[in-house]
Design an enzyme around this catalytic site. Structure first.
Site, PDB file in Angstrom:
ATOM      1  CE  LYS A 175       6.928 147.017  30.960  1.00 33.58           C
ATOM      2  NZ  LYS A 175       5.794 146.538  31.805  1.00 33.58           N
ATOM      3  CB  THR A 206       5.548 154.062  40.163  1.00 35.97           C
ATOM      4  OG1 THR A 206       6.543 153.338  40.931  1.00 35.97           O
ATOM      5  CG2 THR A 206       5.982 155.501  39.986  1.00 35.97           C
ATOM      6  N   GLY A 208       1.737 149.380  40.144  1.00 32.64           N
ATOM      7  CA  GLY A 208       0.760 149.043  39.114  1.00 32.64           C
ATOM      8  C   GLY A 208       1.075 149.577  37.736  1.00 32.64           C
ATOM      9  CB  THR A 209       3.974 151.437  36.331  1.00 32.49           C
ATOM     10  OG1 THR A 209       4.030 152.344  37.422  1.00 32.49           O
ATOM     11  CG2 THR A 209       4.282 152.178  35.051  1.00 32.49           C
ATOM     12  N   GLY A 210       3.147 148.641  35.296  1.00 35.22           N
ATOM     13  CA  GLY A 210       3.204 147.671  34.206  1.00 35.22           C
ATOM     14  C   GLY A 210       1.846 147.107  33.847  1.00 35.22           C
ATOM     15  CB  CYS A 211      -0.973 145.913  35.937  1.00 36.94           C
ATOM     16  SG  CYS A 211      -0.092 144.749  36.980  1.00 36.94           S
TER      17      CYS A 211
END
Length: 272
Positions: A175, A206, A208-211
């Site tokens: 990412k 932003t 929590g984007t990865g989860c």
């Protein structure tokens, strides 16, 4: 009525509701699958950071996993915060014995820079968890932490992906959201490449984007999509969620997991 596809998240709890298991379950609901959970740790967490974290015993994590998988069954598994080497190794063993796609989000630090994985657990992630992953989804900090590769530009993404693939996942999604310009990610299995580009939204909220992205990938895999299809659909979903992210508390607010559900606009008057 038949049950929808089932997805299991193995991750920590975020008391603020923006990341962790809370984000995973919201994402799964929004994408039409039945979300289930194995809690690995409990955090005291809000928009300003992580104030405390308490790991659950390995036997509690194993019991939750077996309870769900042995009775209800799953079509995909997603991992997030695992915190210790003991938990990493136990979860890797459980996933290795479950014949479904596994999306591994190798969470190292929170959005605010708080450590969520013990340094002693890094080798277990490399040697135990990544080899059982269908898709690994490291961000640039996690690539540096796991593989020692520093990504300074888009040209470095291929080297970063190769370094993570060397640990054994079938696919890796590096990412590149922390780079300047468009939000560019690289998905590869070592032979084919998919470059996924999306516009960068001017929104600081932003959390929590990865989860959210990893859970969206797992949801699409559970619905029968191929890895490239699932990742592309998940990228579209999380891009919309980032665009709709909203202020909450005094720090960084969450992405909006329900942005695509329709109805009245979900954002009210910002609180910060």
């Amino acid at each position: 009525m038949s049950a929808p596809p089932r997805v299991l998240t193995v991750a920590g709890s975020d008391s603020g509701g923006g990341a962790g298991i809370q984000a995973d379950l919201k994402t799964m609901l929004a994408l039409g699958v039945h979300g289930m959970s194995v809690v690995t740790a409990v955090t005291a967490q809000n928009s300003l950071g992580v104030q405390g974290a308490w790991e659950l015993p390995v036997e509690a994590v194993r019991a939750q996993y077996r309870s769900v998988v042995d009775d209800i069954g799953v079509q995909a598994v997603k991992t997030g915060m695992l915190s210790s080497a003991e938990l990493v190794e136990a979860v890797a063993e459980l996933i290795g014995g479950t014949d479904v796609p596994a999306v591994v989000d190798p969470v190292g630090v929170s959005k605010h820079g708080d450590p969520l994985l013990a340094a002693s657990a890094l080798d277990s992630v490399r040697t135990k968890l990544l080899p059982v992953a269908t898709v690994a989804t490291p961000n640039l900090d996690e690539v540096a932490q796991l593989a020692g590769v520093r990504v300074e530009s888009e040209a470095d993404l291929r080297e970063a992906a190769a370094a993570v693939l060397a640990y054994g996942p079938q696919w890796v999604l590096v990412k590149g959201g922390h780079l300047a310009g468009d939000a560019l990610d690289l998905l590869t299995d070592g032979s084919e490449e998919h470059w996924l580009r999306a516009p960068r939204h001017d929104n600081r909220h932003t959390h929590g984007t990865g989860c959210t992205l990893a859970s969206a990938i797992a949801s699409q895999l559970a619905r029968g999509q191929s890895v490239p299809e699932a990742v592309a659909a998940a990228k579209d979903y999380v891009t919309g969620a980032i665009a709709a992210g909203f202020a909450l508390g005094g720090g960084i607010g969450p992405v909006d997991h329900g942005w695509a559900l329709g109805g009245e606009p979900r954002r009210g008057t910002p609180t910060a």
